[in-house]
Design a protein around this motif. Sequence first.
Motif, PDB file in Angstrom:
ATOM      1  N   UNK A  98       0.815  -1.215   0.000  1.00 15.19           N
ATOM      2  CA  UNK A  98       0.000   0.000   0.000  1.00 15.19           C
ATOM      3  C   UNK A  98       0.850   1.267   0.000  1.00 15.19           C
ATOM      4  N   UNK A  99       2.142   1.120   0.326  1.00 19.27           N
ATOM      5  CA  UNK A  99       3.036   2.279   0.350  1.00 19.27           C
ATOM      6  C   UNK A  99       3.677   2.552  -1.008  1.00 19.27           C
ATOM      7  N   UNK A 100       3.638   1.590  -1.907  1.00 22.35           N
ATOM      8  CA  UNK A 100       4.356   1.762  -3.171  1.00 22.35           C
ATOM      9  C   UNK A 100       3.894   3.008  -3.918  1.00 22.35           C
ATOM     10  N   UNK A 101       2.597   3.158  -4.086  1.00 20.07           N
ATOM     11  CA  UNK A 101       2.079   4.304  -4.811  1.00 20.07           C
ATOM     12  C   UNK A 101       2.337   5.612  -4.093  1.00 20.07           C
ATOM     13  N   UNK A 102       2.174   5.607  -2.768  1.00 21.86           N
ATOM     14  CA  UNK A 102       2.358   6.843  -1.995  1.00 21.86           C
ATOM     15  C   UNK A 102       3.817   7.304  -1.978  1.00 21.86           C
ATOM     16  N   UNK A 103       4.734   6.345  -1.954  1.00 30.41           N
ATOM     17  CA  UNK A 103       6.146   6.696  -1.826  1.00 30.41           C
ATOM     18  C   UNK A 103       6.922   6.593  -3.143  1.00 30.41           C
TER      19      UNK A 103
ATOM     20  N   UNK B 258      15.281  -2.365 -13.957  1.00 34.64           N
ATOM     21  CA  UNK B 258      13.901  -2.600 -13.562  1.00 34.64           C
ATOM     22  C   UNK B 258      13.680  -4.101 -13.406  1.00 34.64           C
ATOM     23  N   UNK B 259      13.216  -4.494 -12.226  1.00 36.75           N
ATOM     24  CA  UNK B 259      13.042  -5.907 -11.878  1.00 36.75           C
ATOM     25  C   UNK B 259      12.161  -6.611 -12.910  1.00 36.75           C
ATOM     26  N   UNK B 260      12.658  -7.735 -13.393  1.00 40.49           N
ATOM     27  CA  UNK B 260      11.950  -8.470 -14.442  1.00 40.49           C
ATOM     28  C   UNK B 260      10.894  -9.403 -13.860  1.00 40.49           C
ATOM     29  N   UNK B 261      11.240 -10.160 -12.851  1.00 42.64           N
ATOM     30  CA  UNK B 261      10.301 -11.118 -12.250  1.00 42.64           C
ATOM     31  C   UNK B 261       9.668 -10.494 -11.007  1.00 42.64           C
ATOM     32  N   UNK B 262       8.377 -10.201 -11.091  1.00 46.40           N
ATOM     33  CA  UNK B 262       7.675  -9.540  -9.982  1.00 46.40           C
ATOM     34  C   UNK B 262       6.956 -10.580  -9.131  1.00 46.40           C
ATOM     35  N   UNK B 263       7.118 -10.438  -7.829  1.00 42.96           N
ATOM     36  CA  UNK B 263       6.561 -11.425  -6.923  1.00 42.96           C
ATOM     37  C   UNK B 263       5.105 -11.106  -6.562  1.00 42.96           C
TER      38      UNK B 263
ATOM     39  N   UNK C 254      -0.197  -8.010  -5.116  1.00 44.97           N
ATOM     40  CA  UNK C 254       0.936  -7.210  -4.671  1.00 44.97           C
ATOM     41  C   UNK C 254       1.778  -6.670  -5.802  1.00 44.97           C
ATOM     42  N   UNK C 255       3.091  -6.858  -5.675  1.00 46.89           N
ATOM     43  CA  UNK C 255       4.023  -6.318  -6.663  1.00 46.89           C
ATOM     44  C   UNK C 255       3.689  -6.766  -8.077  1.00 46.89           C
ATOM     45  N   UNK C 256       3.220  -7.993  -8.231  1.00 41.79           N
ATOM     46  CA  UNK C 256       2.979  -8.551  -9.559  1.00 41.79           C
ATOM     47  C   UNK C 256       1.925  -7.774 -10.341  1.00 41.79           C
ATOM     48  N   UNK C 257       0.996  -7.127  -9.653  1.00 40.31           N
ATOM     49  CA  UNK C 257      -0.036  -6.352 -10.345  1.00 40.31           C
ATOM     50  C   UNK C 257       0.178  -4.851 -10.204  1.00 40.31           C
ATOM     51  N   UNK C 258       0.898  -4.425  -9.166  1.00 39.84           N
ATOM     52  CA  UNK C 258       1.093  -2.996  -8.945  1.00 39.84           C
ATOM     53  C   UNK C 258       2.226  -2.416  -9.779  1.00 39.84           C
ATOM     54  N   UNK C 259       3.200  -3.241 -10.111  1.00 37.84           N
ATOM     55  CA  UNK C 259       4.404  -2.753 -10.781  1.00 37.84           C
ATOM     56  C   UNK C 259       4.573  -3.380 -12.150  1.00 37.84           C
TER      57      UNK C 259
ATOM     58  N   UNK D 161       8.114  -6.269   7.455  1.00 34.91           N
ATOM     59  CA  UNK D 161       7.495  -5.405   6.454  1.00 34.91           C
ATOM     60  C   UNK D 161       6.009  -5.724   6.361  1.00 34.91           C
ATOM     61  N   UNK D 162       5.183  -4.805   6.788  1.00 37.32           N
ATOM     62  CA  UNK D 162       3.739  -5.003   6.695  1.00 37.32           C
ATOM     63  C   UNK D 162       3.329  -6.356   7.278  1.00 37.32           C
TER      64      UNK D 162
END
Length: 264
Positions: free
Chosen positions: A50-55, A110-115, A120-125, A204-205
């Motif tokens: 939830x912090x990715x977009x804000x930060x 830029x990270x290729x494999x998103x977890x 989470x990261x796989x859909x947000x990034x 972390x969270x």
Amino acid sequence: MRASLIQIAVDEGESVDSRRERVASLVRDQAGADLVVLPELWTTGAFAFEEFGREAEPLVGPTYEVMAKAASDAGVWLHAGSIPERDEAGRLYNRSLVFSPAGELAASYRKIHRFGFDKGEAVLMGRGEDLVTVPVPGTTLGLATCYDLRFPELFRGLVDAGAEVLVLPAGWPERRRAHWTLLAQARAVENQAFVLACGTAGTHAGVPQAGHSIVVDPWGEVLAEAGSGEEILTVEFDPAKVAATREQFPALKDRVLGLETPGR
């Protein structure tokens, strides 16, 4: 080569600005090292989705500026871990930054494999597309990030591009720490390269982190390993051991490429 891996504890009670300044001070304390490595998404915590977009920051943002100055002050090559990056179109990426001892951006990845398995990261990034290597005095670094560790073909590509030292920042969870150690050693052995894997400490969270940053040589021997808390892991190694290992045991020369499935 002398390398310092700074295993940062991410405390949810510490502001991102305060953490940046604290980490910059830790980097400056490593003057005399050749290479300093920070973990993945240490500004926010790798599981604080939830912090990715804000930060999220532009490439040249607050973390870039502070880390560039820290690298210059210390006179070190600095792999500044990764940040949540927002590009000009508003898309998010997990982006690593590498600075020269002059404080100049030498490379980014830029990270290729998103977890996350569709969370989470796989859909947000967004997904990175490029393999990245960085020539430094005496060797070449190959860049990867956290979940990338599970995909050996990425590291083969880096080795084919000339990498001898594989540098991997991570936010790896404690519940899969055994995999962390096993895979770091496997990537070193199969690629006959050094692996420098820098993780985070803390929680972390709600997800406890593995810590246990690790440096592995081309024979799979662990040269140094951190504990579970915040720690600076410093190790000296000779990059020339890569060429010597590949000459002594030339497994990479015996690869058979272009194999096809029978019947096709």
